[in-house]
Write a protein that holds these residues in place. Sequence first.
Motif, PDB file in Angstrom:
ATOM      1  N   THR A 144       0.826  -1.203   0.000  1.00 50.66           N
ATOM      2  CA  THR A 144       0.000   0.000   0.000  1.00 50.66           C
ATOM      3  C   THR A 144       0.859   1.251   0.000  1.00 50.66           C
ATOM      4  N   GLU A 145       0.479   2.216  -0.807  1.00 49.80           N
ATOM      5  CA  GLU A 145       1.180   3.505  -0.832  1.00 49.80           C
ATOM      6  C   GLU A 145       0.735   4.334   0.358  1.00 49.80           C
ATOM      7  N   LEU A 146       1.663   4.697   1.227  1.00 56.09           N
ATOM      8  CA  LEU A 146       1.346   5.455   2.430  1.00 56.09           C
ATOM      9  C   LEU A 146       1.246   6.941   2.108  1.00 56.09           C
ATOM     10  N   ASN A 147       0.256   7.610   2.684  1.00 55.20           N
ATOM     11  CA  ASN A 147       0.031   9.032   2.479  1.00 55.20           C
ATOM     12  C   ASN A 147       0.439   9.814   3.709  1.00 55.20           C
ATOM     13  N   ILE A 148       1.126  10.922   3.517  1.00 57.84           N
ATOM     14  CA  ILE A 148       1.420  11.859   4.598  1.00 57.84           C
ATOM     15  C   ILE A 148       0.186  12.733   4.790  1.00 57.84           C
ATOM     16  N   VAL A 149      -0.190  12.968   6.031  1.00 60.56           N
ATOM     17  CA  VAL A 149      -1.382  13.768   6.314  1.00 60.56           C
ATOM     18  C   VAL A 149      -0.983  15.056   7.021  1.00 60.56           C
ATOM     19  N   GLY A 150      -1.443  16.178   6.467  1.00 61.41           N
ATOM     20  CA  GLY A 150      -1.208  17.481   7.068  1.00 61.41           C
ATOM     21  C   GLY A 150      -2.522  18.090   7.518  1.00 61.41           C
ATOM     22  N   VAL A 151      -2.482  18.937   8.557  1.00 64.61           N
ATOM     23  CA  VAL A 151      -3.682  19.633   9.030  1.00 64.61           C
ATOM     24  C   VAL A 151      -3.479  21.127   8.873  1.00 64.61           C
ATOM     25  N   HIS A 152      -4.551  21.849   8.575  1.00 66.93           N
ATOM     26  CA  HIS A 152      -4.479  23.271   8.261  1.00 66.93           C
ATOM     27  C   HIS A 152      -5.668  23.996   8.872  1.00 66.93           C
ATOM     28  N   LEU A 153      -5.441  25.222   9.299  1.00 65.47           N
ATOM     29  CA  LEU A 153      -6.487  26.030   9.914  1.00 65.47           C
ATOM     30  C   LEU A 153      -7.066  27.004   8.899  1.00 65.47           C
ATOM     31  N   TYR A 154      -8.394  26.931   8.711  1.00 65.71           N
ATOM     32  CA  TYR A 154      -9.102  27.935   7.916  1.00 65.71           C
ATOM     33  C   TYR A 154      -9.915  28.769   8.903  1.00 65.71           C
ATOM     34  N   ALA A 155      -9.517  30.029   9.070  1.00 66.07           N
ATOM     35  CA  ALA A 155     -10.190  30.929   9.999  1.00 66.07           C
ATOM     36  C   ALA A 155     -10.523  32.224   9.280  1.00 66.07           C
ATOM     37  N   GLU A 156     -11.722  32.725   9.504  1.00 66.05           N
ATOM     38  CA  GLU A 156     -12.157  34.005   8.931  1.00 66.05           C
ATOM     39  C   GLU A 156     -12.453  34.980  10.061  1.00 66.05           C
ATOM     40  N   ASP A 157     -12.063  36.266   9.875  1.00 63.76           N
ATOM     41  CA  ASP A 157     -12.414  37.278  10.859  1.00 63.76           C
ATOM     42  C   ASP A 157     -13.830  37.785  10.593  1.00 63.76           C
ATOM     43  N   GLY A 158     -14.246  38.827  11.325  1.00 73.20           N
ATOM     44  CA  GLY A 158     -15.599  39.345  11.185  1.00 73.20           C
ATOM     45  C   GLY A 158     -15.911  39.922   9.829  1.00 73.20           C
ATOM     46  N   ASP A 159     -14.869  40.242   9.056  1.00 75.72           N
ATOM     47  CA  ASP A 159     -15.063  40.791   7.707  1.00 75.72           C
ATOM     48  C   ASP A 159     -14.933  39.722   6.623  1.00 75.72           C
ATOM     49  N   GLY A 160     -14.855  38.453   7.040  1.00 71.15           N
ATOM     50  CA  GLY A 160     -14.751  37.374   6.065  1.00 71.15           C
ATOM     51  C   GLY A 160     -13.367  37.189   5.481  1.00 71.15           C
ATOM     52  N   ARG A 161     -12.346  37.797   6.110  1.00 71.28           N
ATOM     53  CA  ARG A 161     -10.976  37.660   5.605  1.00 71.28           C
ATOM     54  C   ARG A 161     -10.333  36.394   6.186  1.00 71.28           C
ATOM     55  N   VAL A 162      -9.409  35.808   5.408  1.00 68.22           N
ATOM     56  CA  VAL A 162      -8.792  34.531   5.753  1.00 68.22           C
ATOM     57  C   VAL A 162      -7.426  34.761   6.402  1.00 68.22           C
ATOM     58  N   LEU A 163      -7.140  34.006   7.463  1.00 62.36           N
ATOM     59  CA  LEU A 163      -5.852  34.114   8.145  1.00 62.36           C
ATOM     60  C   LEU A 163      -4.792  33.318   7.391  1.00 62.36           C
ATOM     61  N   LEU A 164      -3.677  33.998   7.047  1.00 62.12           N
ATOM     62  CA  LEU A 164      -2.541  33.348   6.390  1.00 62.12           C
ATOM     63  C   LEU A 164      -1.256  33.834   7.043  1.00 62.12           C
ATOM     64  N   GLY A 165      -0.227  32.972   6.995  1.00 59.98           N
ATOM     65  CA  GLY A 165       1.070  33.337   7.542  1.00 59.98           C
ATOM     66  C   GLY A 165       2.139  33.354   6.467  1.00 59.98           C
ATOM     67  N   LEU A 166       3.116  34.259   6.604  1.00 57.16           N
ATOM     68  CA  LEU A 166       4.250  34.327   5.675  1.00 57.16           C
ATOM     69  C   LEU A 166       5.369  33.459   6.231  1.00 57.16           C
ATOM     70  N   ARG A 167       5.677  32.382   5.537  1.00 56.49           N
ATOM     71  CA  ARG A 167       6.662  31.432   6.021  1.00 56.49           C
ATOM     72  C   ARG A 167       8.076  32.012   5.960  1.00 56.49           C
ATOM     73  N   HIS A 168       8.896  31.608   6.903  1.00 58.93           N
ATOM     74  CA  HIS A 168      10.279  32.089   6.992  1.00 58.93           C
ATOM     75  C   HIS A 168      11.054  31.684   5.729  1.00 58.93           C
ATOM     76  N   PRO A 169      11.959  32.550   5.229  1.00 56.29           N
ATOM     77  CA  PRO A 169      12.727  32.200   4.013  1.00 56.29           C
ATOM     78  C   PRO A 169      13.490  30.892   4.125  1.00 56.29           C
ATOM     79  N   ASP A 170      13.881  30.493   5.340  1.00 62.02           N
ATOM     80  CA  ASP A 170      14.656  29.273   5.520  1.00 62.02           C
ATOM     81  C   ASP A 170      13.792  28.033   5.766  1.00 62.02           C
ATOM     82  N   SER A 171      12.486  28.170   5.633  1.00 62.87           N
ATOM     83  CA  SER A 171      11.609  27.024   5.846  1.00 62.87           C
ATOM     84  C   SER A 171      11.914  25.917   4.835  1.00 62.87           C
ATOM     85  N   ALA A 172      11.823  24.670   5.290  1.00 55.71           N
ATOM     86  CA  ALA A 172      12.081  23.549   4.390  1.00 55.71           C
ATOM     87  C   ALA A 172      11.036  23.476   3.284  1.00 55.71           C
TER      88      ALA A 172
END
Length: 324
Positions: free
Chosen positions: A178-206
């Motif tokens: 069986t081919e094993l799958n890596i599973v990641g979890v992610h947060l989808y959050a909206e503020d009161g104006d319907g905007r989505v929370l995102l982060g700017l990853r560090h330049p040295d991130s893998a």
Amino acid sequence: MSAFAPGSARLTCRALVVDREGRALHVPDAAGGPAVVPGARAGEGDRTLLAAAVRAVTGRTRLAPGDLCLTPSLLGAPVLVEATGPADYEFTFALYLAREPTEPLPGADWLPLDRLESAALRERLSAAGLDGRPKPDMLHRLRLSPGTRELILRHAAGPAVRTPLVPRPAKAPDAGGTELNIVGVHLYAEDGDGRVLLGLRHPDSAFAGSTWHFLAGHCERESAVACLVREAHEEAGLVIDPADVELAHVVHVLHGPSARPRLQLVFRAHRWQGTPSLREPDKCLDWRWWDADGLPEPLVPYARAAIDGIRTGRAYSEMGWCPA
């Protein structure tokens, strides 16, 4: 943090086959309970989750892959994705009969869609407007992969053409079982104006340095929701009650022929406590709320696909599996 042990992610794929009378195929339950929609665990030889669903039907009935075709409204996307346990996920795909069976299917039963046990599934099917009749004239309105276009054309051509619904792929190098799958979890959050929370990853991130992305992480020995709650606090100082979280979208990603497939789970948080703060500056340089119509660049592609899917009510996307 250690990577999620992908072998503990159990993916059940069901095929809800709809006939011309708007009825869904059910087969006897192996445990002796009421008849069920055919389902099977994704495993060896299943190039996609849809392939596992098709295998579930052909393994329990006299139907062959060539007797089935995709629905114009859903194509290869599941009609419903549900978390059924800490590491259990169920994908239900809707399919049409390319031709009516010439003989009754032994042991099978056909139930009206409004009699399905799952209220969520009944609601999704009603919204999809399934009538059991593929509509090849939709081809010019869609950007289809060659495989999808072939499937719809195959139905239009009639019963003389019989090709497999989903081809079996060549195994990845050194693949065993069986081919094993890596599973990641992610947060989808909206503020009161319907905007989505995102982060700017560090330049040295893998992964995806200097790129905007969801708050995300991989599971340790914990459930996906527990991982999300932990990561939200560790990375951004947010406190989330697991009861305020629901699965919003899934992206099944393949980054290359030799890469391990990744199942990216995106959870919507309806409530939380705290204001996003930089708790791990070696990983994230900034947290910011973005209007969904003006998302930043560069943005991780599968994050964009998930946001688009959530906004349009789609539960599932695939990336990297089919040629453009």
